[in-house]
Design a protein around this motif. Structure first.
Motif, PDB file in Angstrom:
ATOM      1  N   TRP A   1     -11.340  14.682 -18.349  1.00 53.41           N
ATOM      2  CA  TRP A   1     -11.759  15.814 -19.180  1.00 53.41           C
ATOM      3  C   TRP A   1     -13.278  16.019 -19.136  1.00 53.41           C
ATOM      4  O   TRP A   1     -13.794  16.928 -19.783  1.00 53.41           O
ATOM      5  CB  TRP A   1     -11.319  15.601 -20.630  1.00 53.41           C
ATOM      6  CG  TRP A   1      -9.881  15.969 -20.878  1.00 53.41           C
ATOM      7  CD1 TRP A   1      -8.788  15.174 -20.778  1.00 53.41           C
ATOM      8  CD2 TRP A   1      -9.385  17.262 -21.268  1.00 53.41           C
ATOM      9  NE1 TRP A   1      -7.647  15.867 -21.082  1.00 53.41           N
ATOM     10  CE2 TRP A   1      -7.988  17.154 -21.391  1.00 53.41           C
ATOM     11  CE3 TRP A   1     -10.000  18.493 -21.535  1.00 53.41           C
ATOM     12  CZ2 TRP A   1      -7.182  18.228 -21.757  1.00 53.41           C
ATOM     13  CZ3 TRP A   1      -9.194  19.552 -21.913  1.00 53.41           C
ATOM     14  CH2 TRP A   1      -7.808  19.416 -22.018  1.00 53.41           C
ATOM     15  N   ASP A   2     -13.978  15.182 -18.421  1.00 51.68           N
ATOM     16  CA  ASP A   2     -15.443  15.265 -18.366  1.00 51.68           C
ATOM     17  C   ASP A   2     -15.835  16.292 -17.298  1.00 51.68           C
ATOM     18  O   ASP A   2     -16.323  15.951 -16.222  1.00 51.68           O
ATOM     19  CB  ASP A   2     -16.023  13.891 -18.047  1.00 51.68           C
ATOM     20  CG  ASP A   2     -17.409  13.697 -18.626  1.00 51.68           C
ATOM     21  OD1 ASP A   2     -17.795  14.479 -19.505  1.00 51.68           O
ATOM     22  OD2 ASP A   2     -18.100  12.762 -18.201  1.00 51.68           O
ATOM     23  N   THR A   3     -15.639  17.557 -17.626  1.00 51.06           N
ATOM     24  CA  THR A   3     -15.703  18.631 -16.632  1.00 51.06           C
ATOM     25  C   THR A   3     -17.125  19.143 -16.405  1.00 51.06           C
ATOM     26  O   THR A   3     -17.458  20.286 -16.731  1.00 51.06           O
ATOM     27  CB  THR A   3     -14.794  19.801 -17.058  1.00 51.06           C
ATOM     28  OG1 THR A   3     -15.169  20.227 -18.385  1.00 51.06           O
ATOM     29  CG2 THR A   3     -13.346  19.370 -17.070  1.00 51.06           C
ATOM     30  N   HIS A   4     -17.949  18.295 -15.830  1.00 47.79           N
ATOM     31  CA  HIS A   4     -19.327  18.699 -15.520  1.00 47.79           C
ATOM     32  C   HIS A   4     -19.387  19.613 -14.297  1.00 47.79           C
ATOM     33  O   HIS A   4     -20.427  20.232 -14.031  1.00 47.79           O
ATOM     34  CB  HIS A   4     -20.199  17.470 -15.268  1.00 47.79           C
ATOM     35  CG  HIS A   4     -20.419  16.645 -16.495  1.00 47.79           C
ATOM     36  ND1 HIS A   4     -21.286  17.026 -17.498  1.00 47.79           N
ATOM     37  CD2 HIS A   4     -19.890  15.460 -16.888  1.00 47.79           C
ATOM     38  CE1 HIS A   4     -21.287  16.106 -18.455  1.00 47.79           C
ATOM     39  NE2 HIS A   4     -20.440  15.152 -18.113  1.00 47.79           N
ATOM     40  N   ALA A   5     -18.300  19.692 -13.554  1.00 50.29           N
ATOM     41  CA  ALA A   5     -18.232  20.559 -12.380  1.00 50.29           C
ATOM     42  C   ALA A   5     -16.864  21.235 -12.337  1.00 50.29           C
ATOM     43  O   ALA A   5     -15.856  20.650 -12.750  1.00 50.29           O
ATOM     44  CB  ALA A   5     -18.460  19.759 -11.102  1.00 50.29           C
ATOM     45  N   GLU A   6     -16.846  22.480 -11.881  1.00 43.78           N
ATOM     46  CA  GLU A   6     -15.598  23.245 -11.724  1.00 43.78           C
ATOM     47  C   GLU A   6     -14.730  23.202 -12.979  1.00 43.78           C
ATOM     48  O   GLU A   6     -13.525  22.964 -12.930  1.00 43.78           O
ATOM     49  CB  GLU A   6     -14.807  22.735 -10.517  1.00 43.78           C
ATOM     50  CG  GLU A   6     -15.548  22.857  -9.203  1.00 43.78           C
ATOM     51  CD  GLU A   6     -14.688  22.434  -8.029  1.00 43.78           C
ATOM     52  OE1 GLU A   6     -13.775  23.223  -7.671  1.00 43.78           O
ATOM     53  OE2 GLU A   6     -14.903  21.335  -7.500  1.00 43.78           O
ATOM     54  N   ASN A   7     -15.354  23.457 -14.105  1.00 45.07           N
ATOM     55  CA  ASN A   7     -14.674  23.403 -15.394  1.00 45.07           C
ATOM     56  C   ASN A   7     -13.446  24.314 -15.439  1.00 45.07           C
ATOM     57  O   ASN A   7     -12.363  23.894 -15.857  1.00 45.07           O
ATOM     58  CB  ASN A   7     -15.670  23.798 -16.486  1.00 45.07           C
ATOM     59  CG  ASN A   7     -15.033  23.896 -17.862  1.00 45.07           C
ATOM     60  OD1 ASN A   7     -14.842  22.910 -18.537  1.00 45.07           O
ATOM     61  ND2 ASN A   7     -14.715  25.123 -18.284  1.00 45.07           N
ATOM     62  N   GLU A   8     -13.600  25.562 -15.011  1.00 48.66           N
ATOM     63  CA  GLU A   8     -12.500  26.526 -15.129  1.00 48.66           C
ATOM     64  C   GLU A   8     -11.286  26.094 -14.314  1.00 48.66           C
ATOM     65  O   GLU A   8     -10.147  26.153 -14.792  1.00 48.66           O
ATOM     66  CB  GLU A   8     -12.970  27.915 -14.671  1.00 48.66           C
ATOM     67  CG  GLU A   8     -11.889  28.979 -14.831  1.00 48.66           C
ATOM     68  CD  GLU A   8     -12.371  30.369 -14.431  1.00 48.66           C
ATOM     69  OE1 GLU A   8     -11.542  31.301 -14.451  1.00 48.66           O
ATOM     70  OE2 GLU A   8     -13.564  30.528 -14.097  1.00 48.66           O
TER      71      GLU A   8
ATOM     72  N   PRO B   1     -21.795  25.807 -24.207  1.00 51.57           N
ATOM     73  CA  PRO B   1     -21.369  27.199 -24.032  1.00 51.57           C
ATOM     74  C   PRO B   1     -21.863  27.784 -22.715  1.00 51.57           C
ATOM     75  O   PRO B   1     -21.290  28.755 -22.210  1.00 51.57           O
ATOM     76  CB  PRO B   1     -21.993  27.909 -25.238  1.00 51.57           C
ATOM     77  CG  PRO B   1     -23.125  27.046 -25.657  1.00 51.57           C
ATOM     78  CD  PRO B   1     -22.719  25.639 -25.345  1.00 51.57           C
ATOM     79  N   GLN B   2     -22.928  27.214 -22.160  1.00 47.75           N
ATOM     80  CA  GLN B   2     -23.450  27.693 -20.880  1.00 47.75           C
ATOM     81  C   GLN B   2     -22.807  26.925 -19.723  1.00 47.75           C
ATOM     82  O   GLN B   2     -22.549  25.730 -19.813  1.00 47.75           O
ATOM     83  CB  GLN B   2     -24.969  27.505 -20.801  1.00 47.75           C
ATOM     84  CG  GLN B   2     -25.754  28.263 -21.852  1.00 47.75           C
ATOM     85  CD  GLN B   2     -25.834  27.512 -23.171  1.00 47.75           C
ATOM     86  OE1 GLN B   2     -25.542  26.327 -23.229  1.00 47.75           O
ATOM     87  NE2 GLN B   2     -26.211  28.212 -24.231  1.00 47.75           N
ATOM     88  N   ILE B   3     -22.553  27.630 -18.639  1.00 46.58           N
ATOM     89  CA  ILE B   3     -22.001  27.013 -17.429  1.00 46.58           C
ATOM     90  C   ILE B   3     -23.163  26.527 -16.571  1.00 46.58           C
ATOM     91  O   ILE B   3     -24.119  27.263 -16.324  1.00 46.58           O
ATOM     92  CB  ILE B   3     -21.143  28.023 -16.643  1.00 46.58           C
ATOM     93  CG1 ILE B   3     -19.948  28.453 -17.509  1.00 46.58           C
ATOM     94  CG2 ILE B   3     -20.645  27.408 -15.334  1.00 46.58           C
ATOM     95  CD1 ILE B   3     -19.101  29.542 -16.895  1.00 46.58           C
ATOM     96  N   ASN B   4     -23.095  25.285 -16.117  1.00 42.45           N
ATOM     97  CA  ASN B   4     -24.179  24.719 -15.321  1.00 42.45           C
ATOM     98  C   ASN B   4     -24.067  25.141 -13.848  1.00 42.45           C
ATOM     99  O   ASN B   4     -23.084  25.783 -13.462  1.00 42.45           O
ATOM    100  CB  ASN B   4     -24.214  23.189 -15.486  1.00 42.45           C
ATOM    101  CG  ASN B   4     -22.986  22.508 -14.898  1.00 42.45           C
ATOM    102  OD1 ASN B   4     -22.369  22.985 -13.955  1.00 42.45           O
ATOM    103  ND2 ASN B   4     -22.619  21.360 -15.461  1.00 42.45           N
ATOM    104  N   PRO B   5     -25.045  24.788 -13.021  1.00 39.35           N
ATOM    105  CA  PRO B   5     -25.026  25.216 -11.605  1.00 39.35           C
ATOM    106  C   PRO B   5     -23.805  24.747 -10.822  1.00 39.35           C
ATOM    107  O   PRO B   5     -23.472  25.324  -9.784  1.00 39.35           O
ATOM    108  CB  PRO B   5     -26.317  24.601 -11.041  1.00 39.35           C
ATOM    109  CG  PRO B   5     -27.237  24.512 -12.210  1.00 39.35           C
ATOM    110  CD  PRO B   5     -26.351  24.166 -13.367  1.00 39.35           C
ATOM    111  N   LYS B   6     -23.110  23.707 -11.298  1.00 35.27           N
ATOM    112  CA  LYS B   6     -21.917  23.214 -10.605  1.00 35.27           C
ATOM    113  C   LYS B   6     -20.637  23.871 -11.113  1.00 35.27           C
ATOM    114  O   LYS B   6     -19.532  23.467 -10.745  1.00 35.27           O
ATOM    115  CB  LYS B   6     -21.808  21.700 -10.773  1.00 35.27           C
ATOM    116  CG  LYS B   6     -22.935  20.918 -10.111  1.00 35.27           C
ATOM    117  CD  LYS B   6     -22.724  19.425 -10.298  1.00 35.27           C
ATOM    118  CE  LYS B   6     -23.832  18.615  -9.639  1.00 35.27           C
ATOM    119  NZ  LYS B   6     -23.626  17.151  -9.812  1.00 35.27           N
ATOM    120  N   GLY B   7     -20.789  24.881 -11.954  1.00 32.96           N
ATOM    121  CA  GLY B   7     -19.611  25.540 -12.509  1.00 32.96           C
ATOM    122  C   GLY B   7     -18.936  24.717 -13.582  1.00 32.96           C
ATOM    123  O   GLY B   7     -17.752  24.926 -13.890  1.00 32.96           O
ATOM    124  N   GLY B   8     -19.679  23.781 -14.160  1.00 34.91           N
ATOM    125  CA  GLY B   8     -19.105  22.922 -15.186  1.00 34.91           C
ATOM    126  C   GLY B   8     -19.754  23.117 -16.535  1.00 34.91           C
ATOM    127  O   GLY B   8     -20.680  23.924 -16.696  1.00 34.91           O
TER     128      GLY B   8
END
Length: 211
Positions: free
Chosen positions: A69-76, A119-126
């Motif tokens: 669940w630690d979605t630092h990348a490709e969260n969606e 709430p913000q999406i990071n550069p990795k999409g996470g």
């Protein structure tokens, strides 16, 4: 002598035929296994129901891999394709199953994480760790269903209305479980330690909307 007593108690529990029976998933129908989901998560939640049915008073389900669940990348993608479908399927199956078996009124079900996501999406999409606002699902145990308590802002970043502390959450399900949520321990230095510790180091309060 005390250690021998505890070891004997542990062995009785492990070797008990009732415990063996509770873990015997072959006693469940294929339809029920399908309803919970043929995943580690789904079968873990089904096993949780079997353990409660056998008299276990506290169960934590598992099944997700470490940090899944630690979605630092490709969260969606992770939420859409992996995480949310397994949770939706298994949690809804558990609530329906407990209700049909007459167990929901005596079983508190909680699904929660330990913090929210940015709430913000990071550069990795996470999305990264975010402690200011997140959600909890609670049901069963005599709690009032179909209620929404509190409100976040439009971005899901901060609490906009009726903040709920962990102490309030603890007080709510402790009360539902028949535990004295007002119990206070005194530390060696004379500091009161609340069983349900809320904002500002004060005792939490059960949520009136639920209990």
């Amino acid at each position: 002598a005390q250690m021998d007593t505890f070891q004997a108690q542990a062995l009785r529990m492990i070797l008990s035929p009732n415990v063996k029976k509770a873990f015997d998933m072959s006693q469940e129908s294929e339809k029920t296994k399908d309803r919970y989901g043929r995943t580690r998560v789904g079968q873990s939640v089904l096993l949780a129901r079997r353990l409660v049915e056998a008299g276990c008073r506290f169960v934590t389900t598992d099944g997700y891999t470490p940090n899944q669940w630690d979605t630092h990348a490709e969260n969606e993608r992770h939420l859409r394709d992996e995480l949310a479908p397994m949770l939706d399927k298994s949690l809804s199956a558990l609530l329906e199953d407990l209700d049909q078996r007459g167990m929901l009124e005596s079983t508190v079900v909680i699904a929660t994480g330990e913090f929210g996501r940015t709430p913000q999406i990071n550069p990795k999409g996470g999305r990264d760790h975010w402690p200011d606002c997140w959600s909890v699902i609670m049901g069963g145990g005599g709690l009032q269903g179909g209620k929404i308590v509190g409100k976040s802002d439009k971005d899901g970043a901060y609490v906009e209305d009726q903040p709920v502390s962990l102490g309030d959450l603890y007080a709510t399900f402790y009360k539902a479980l028949g535990i004295d949520w007002q119990k206070t321990y005194m530390s060696p230095i004379g500091r009161p330690i609340y069983l349900a510790n809320g904002f500002g180091d004060t005792a939490g309060t059960p949520l009136k909307e639920l209990v």
